[in-house]
Each structure stands twice: as C-alpha cells, then as structure tokens.
Design a protein around this motif. Structure first.
Motif, short mmCIF file in Angstrom:
data_model
loop_
_atom_site.label_atom_id
_atom_site.label_comp_id
_atom_site.label_asym_id
_atom_site.label_seq_id
_atom_site.Cartn_x
_atom_site.Cartn_y
_atom_site.Cartn_z
N VAL A 38 0.85 -1.19 0.00
CA VAL A 38 0.00 0.00 0.00
C VAL A 38 0.89 1.24 0.00
O VAL A 38 1.80 1.36 0.83
CB VAL A 38 -0.93 0.02 1.23
N TYR A 39 0.64 2.16 -0.93
CA TYR A 39 1.44 3.37 -1.06
C TYR A 39 0.61 4.63 -0.79
O TYR A 39 -0.56 4.70 -1.16
CB TYR A 39 2.08 3.45 -2.45
N PHE A 40 1.24 5.58 -0.14
CA PHE A 40 0.62 6.87 0.13
C PHE A 40 0.56 7.69 -1.15
O PHE A 40 1.54 7.76 -1.89
CB PHE A 40 1.44 7.62 1.19
N ASP A 41 -0.58 8.31 -1.42
CA ASP A 41 -0.78 9.10 -2.62
C ASP A 41 -0.58 10.59 -2.30
O ASP A 41 -1.48 11.25 -1.79
CB ASP A 41 -2.20 8.86 -3.14
N VAL A 42 0.61 11.10 -2.60
CA VAL A 42 0.95 12.48 -2.23
C VAL A 42 0.08 13.49 -2.97
O VAL A 42 -0.38 14.48 -2.40
CB VAL A 42 2.44 12.76 -2.51
N ARG A 43 -0.17 13.27 -4.26
CA ARG A 43 -0.99 14.22 -5.02
C ARG A 43 -2.40 14.32 -4.46
O ARG A 43 -2.96 15.42 -4.33
CB ARG A 43 -1.04 13.81 -6.49
#
Length: 268
Positions: A38-43
């Motif tokens: 699971v990756y954090f979505d910065v945009r």
C-alpha cells in the motif's frame, strides 16, 4: 485501521504483486483481496488538504531538487542530498535500499508519483519458488487485507503518538517533535504526511471525514470547507546535528563513539 482509513480517504492505493494471485490459505488475507503493498498518494493528499499543508515541508531543499525525478528506466533519481550519508545515496523516499528487493525498481515505476511512499510492505511468508526473497519470519509478519507483511517505516511513530495523544488528551498535547537531522527527510516528512492524512480521513483535523472522491468536482466544496478548519498535526520540530570523530559521524555501527564517562574523564 490507520492505513485503511487513509485508503478510505482516497489518499493511498495498492500496488499489486505481479502474479495478482489470491492469498493462499493461512496467509492472512481474508476474502481473497488482491495482495500487494500500500502506497501513500501524495498528489491526492495535497489536493484534499487544499494547500493547508504540503508534502516535505520540513525539507524544502530536497523536495525542490531532482530527488523526485524519473529516470529513463522508470527509477527514481536520487543524487546525494545534504543530510544523507554517502552510503544512503541509493535509498528511496521510503527509506528502502534499492538493492534490498529484486523488484524495487519495478515498484518505483508503478508509483503514481515519485514522492509516494510505502504504508504497508507486502512480504509473503512463502515466497514464489522463482523469487530470491527469503521466507518472511513470523515474528515480523502480520496479516492484513492486502496479504501478510509489515507497516512501512513511517507509520509506527505516528501510531504511537496517536495512542499517547488519546490516552492523555484531557491533560496533554503534543506540540514538539524532535530527532536527528538525518531523520528530517524522508522519515519525518513521510510521518507528517500520513499522520495528517489519517487525521483528515478520520475527521480529526478537518472536521468531516475525507472521502475517496474528495478531489472530484462534486466533492470540491466539501474539501474546501474541510481545509478551512485545518489543524496542523505537530507544529514544532527540533532536529539535532551529529557528533563527528576524526571526520566521520559518530555511530554505534562504526564503533567510533565516545561515552559520557570517557568524555568527562570519570572513572567507574
């Protein structure tokens, strides 16, 4: 729960494993969900918070550099950055060494944005026969909706702070966070981002909880109203410098440290 909340708020996504296989029995993935990290979505985070905060605000020099550029082969450019040791030059903004995993470059190519970082690292307890990864020890492997694995580097600190904040919410408030200057980026930058995203998604910083469609046109007014009620997670950060011995940073691993007793010349 913390990662699920951020996903529900539309600020995280799954990078599935190549095989897109269902979880084998006993691997901790209930319901046959897709396995992956699971990756954090910065945009999405910056969109939902409407400019009230920004990613990497503790290290603007790094964010403004080519640290987050893509190379021709899809990898993340990571030239030497002030504050990083020479042996950290191949470390991504997840704090993960590019040589640690055989598919690390592929994961970088699959990110939506080179600034995105890992919230949950997928680690199969029984790797595929063709994989060079060793079996994951049960002591550091936990079940999740995305398969077995462990939290990303930056989640545990904010989770502990959140727990203590709840335990002492009637008498104390976290106003200062400290650490070594080498933790300013990426650790503290990513810690702040996912902590503030959790706060927004959970209704703690922006009032109403964020939703996955908070950046859609129909949800924009709700997002703007939420941003107006913004409250910063921890307002003050203190970073200490390193001690150097004969031109090299003092560290336990190099065994070049000096004890306080030695420095003061005090006998036992």
């Amino acid at each position: 729960f913390r990662i699920l909340k951020i996903m529900e708020g539309g600020m995280a996504y799954i990078i599935p494993e190549n095989e897109m296989r269902q979880s084998p029995s006993g691997d901790g993935n209930e319901g046959g969900n897709v396995e992956g990290s699971v990756y954090f979505d910065v945009r999405a985070f910056e969109c939902i918070t409407e400019g009230k905060t920004r990613y990497g605000k503790l290290a603007p020099d790094v964010v403004a550099s080519d640290f987050f550029s893509w190379t021709d082969n899809g990898a993340n450019v990571n030239n030497h950055i002030d504050g990083l040791d020479e042996n950290q030059s191949d470390i991504t903004n997840d704090g993960e060494n590019l040589g640690e995993r055989d598919n690390s470059l592929q994961i970088l190519r699959q990110k939506r944005d080179p600034r995105d970082f890992c919230l949950w690292k997928y680690r199969p307890r029984n790797p595929h026969p063709s994989s060079s990864s060793p079996p994951e020890p049960l002591s550091v492997s936990y079940p999740s909706p995305w398969g077995t694995g462990r939290p990303g580097w930056h989640v545990e600190c904010s989770a502990m702070i959140e727990r203590l904040s709840r335990d002492f919410e009637t008498t104390h408030e976290f106003r200062i966070h400290a650490g070594g200057v080498d933790l300013k980026f990426p650790h503290h930058a990513n810690e702040i981002a996912q902590a503030e995203a959790f706060g927004v998604a959970n209704g703690g910083f922006g009032g109403a909880s964020a939703s996955a469609g908070a950046c859609d046109d129909q949800s924009k007014s709700e997002s703007e109203s939420q941003a107006k009620r913004w409250k910063e997670w921890i307002p003050h950060w203190v970073h200490t410098g390193h001690l150097y011995v004969k031109g090299r940073k003092m560290s336990k691993s190099l065994k070049n440290f000096v004890t306080i007793r030695e420095m003061l010349g005090v006998s036992k």
